[in-house]
Design an enzyme around this catalytic site. Structure first.
Site, PDB file in Angstrom:
ATOM      1  N   GLY A  35       0.844  -1.201   0.000  1.00 12.38           N
ATOM      2  CA  GLY A  35       0.000   0.000   0.000  1.00 12.38           C
ATOM      3  C   GLY A  35       0.873   1.242   0.000  1.00 12.38           C
ATOM      4  O   GLY A  35       0.710   2.154  -0.822  1.00 12.38           O
ATOM      5  N   HIS A  36       1.839   1.268   0.931  1.00 10.86           N
ATOM      6  CA  HIS A  36       2.786   2.393   0.968  1.00 10.86           C
ATOM      7  C   HIS A  36       3.580   2.449  -0.347  1.00 10.86           C
ATOM      8  O   HIS A  36       3.849   3.517  -0.880  1.00 10.86           O
ATOM      9  CB  HIS A  36       3.773   2.219   2.122  1.00 10.86           C
ATOM     10  N   GLN A  60      -0.970  10.885  17.864  1.00  9.02           N
ATOM     11  CA  GLN A  60      -2.205  10.440  17.220  1.00  9.02           C
ATOM     12  C   GLN A  60      -2.716   9.117  17.796  1.00  9.02           C
ATOM     13  O   GLN A  60      -3.714   8.580  17.331  1.00  9.02           O
ATOM     14  CB  GLN A  60      -2.045  10.365  15.697  1.00  9.02           C
ATOM     15  N   GLY A 153      -3.278   7.643   1.086  1.00  8.41           N
ATOM     16  CA  GLY A 153      -4.088   6.529   0.598  1.00  8.41           C
ATOM     17  C   GLY A 153      -5.565   6.687   0.955  1.00  8.41           C
ATOM     18  O   GLY A 153      -5.907   7.201   2.018  1.00  8.41           O
ATOM     19  N   ASP A 156      -7.333   5.233   4.341  1.00  2.88           N
ATOM     20  CA  ASP A 156      -7.719   6.052   5.492  1.00  2.88           C
ATOM     21  C   ASP A 156      -8.525   7.236   4.972  1.00  2.88           C
ATOM     22  O   ASP A 156      -8.065   8.378   4.953  1.00  2.88           O
ATOM     23  CB  ASP A 156      -6.464   6.520   6.243  1.00  2.88           C
ATOM     24  N   SER A 191      -2.630  -3.338   5.541  1.00  2.52           N
ATOM     25  CA  SER A 191      -2.450  -2.436   6.679  1.00  2.52           C
ATOM     26  C   SER A 191      -1.301  -2.967   7.521  1.00  2.52           C
ATOM     27  O   SER A 191      -1.128  -4.188   7.640  1.00  2.52           O
ATOM     28  CB  SER A 191      -3.730  -2.403   7.516  1.00  2.52           C
TER      29      SER A 191
END
Ligand code: AMP
Length: 284
Positions: A35-36, A60, A153, A156, A191
């Site tokens: 994904g990254h 966060q 992405g 999120d 993820s």
């Protein structure tokens, strides 16, 4: 090139800007996966130079979340970034970003607080203060790197919508590039937290992408009533899933929909093996 300090990054970026080169930023918390990779590839393709930040941002995380056990794999992350052609991996320490002491409390740190309307719902409901931490760190990264483009992405989606709003409201001179969700061959959205799941858990987690895809199929067949669409999800869920939310909202304003349309995004969050997973699908 692996850099740990703000000053080193600034110096390098200053040189690039002098040469008239464009800069892309890909903010991550590391433990990089495909994904990254897709975000970094897009930046390398679009920009002359690419900075990947790897920072597990303490502000966060909510109390009781996985800050301490969040996977940290900086060596592998650097190898991957190198292979893809990123120019800098910026991996600051929490101290480099926030200083010492009690600074992490918002009595002692200037925060960027996105509008309550965007944060009182979906993930913001259970993760109180999460998006304040995200907007604050992303704003800091924008000020440090001063990128022309920043890549995020759709995995999120609430975060992406909030960051777009922040950039617009604060006139930040950066263009946000939204990137599609990368999934494994069975459909599970990649993820870093999938590492917490057993093989069986990964199979159970497929329910999320499957129920979303089914909702889209039903929408395309002409079912527009949100309650009727939501009903179709329950056959995908069993006692292994602890559903947190399934909601239909506007893809720009996050307003709730009663009748689905092409601007609707369906958001889902559920725990599997006590791992909190999120996914979403755009109905268009
Ligand atoms: P994280 O390291 O989880 O903070 O994610 C860093 C960036 O990668 C965020 O913009 C995420 O939305 C994005 N990202 C994470 N997983 C995926 C995925 N499966 N597909 C596309 N983008 C992703």
């Amino acid at each position: 090139m692996l850099l740990h300090t703000i000053e080193e990054v600034r110096e390098q970026v200053r040189k690039w800007k002098k040469e008239g080169l464009t800069v892309g930023l890909v903010p991550t918390m590391g433990a990089l996966h495909d994904g990254h990779r897709s975000l970094i590839e897009k930046s390398v393709e679009k920009c002359d130079r690419t900075v990947v930040s790897v920072f597990v941002n303490p502000i966060q995380f909510c109390p009781g979340e996985d800050l301490d056990k969040y996977p940290r794999t900086l060596d592998e992350d650097c190898t991957l970034c190198d292979k893809i052609g990123a120019d800098i991996v910026f991996a600051p320490s929490p101290k480099e970003m926030y200083g010492e002491g009690h600074i992490l409390s918002n009595d002692f740190l200037t925060y960027v607080i996105p509008p309550y309307f965007y944060t009182d719902k979906l993930c913001g409901k259970s993760r109180v203060g999460h998006f304040d931490g995200v907007c604050t760190v992303v704003n800091k990264l924008f000020n440090i790197v001063q990128p022309d483009f920043a890549f995020f992405g759709k995995k999120d989606m609430q975060q992406l919508i909030i960051l777009k709003k922040m950039v617009k409201d604060l006139n930040i001179p950066v263009q946000i590039i939204s990137c599609p969700i990368v999934r494994n061959t069975e459909g599970l959205a990649l993820s870093s937290r999938n590492k917490y799941l057993s093989e069986e858990g990964k199979k159970d987690a497929l329910a999320l992408s499957r129920l979303l895809l089914n909702i889209k199929v039903c929408y395309n067949k002409g079912i527009k009533d949100v309650r009727a669409l939501a009903e179709t999800a329950f056959s995908f869920l069993n006692e292994k899933h602890s559903l947190e939310y399934l909601e239909f909202r506007d893809g720009v304003t996050l307003e709730a929909k009663e009748v689905a349309d092409d601007n609707t995004v369906v958001f889902v969050a559920a725990k599997v093996e006590n791992v909190r997973l999120i996914d979403n699908i755009e109905l268009k």
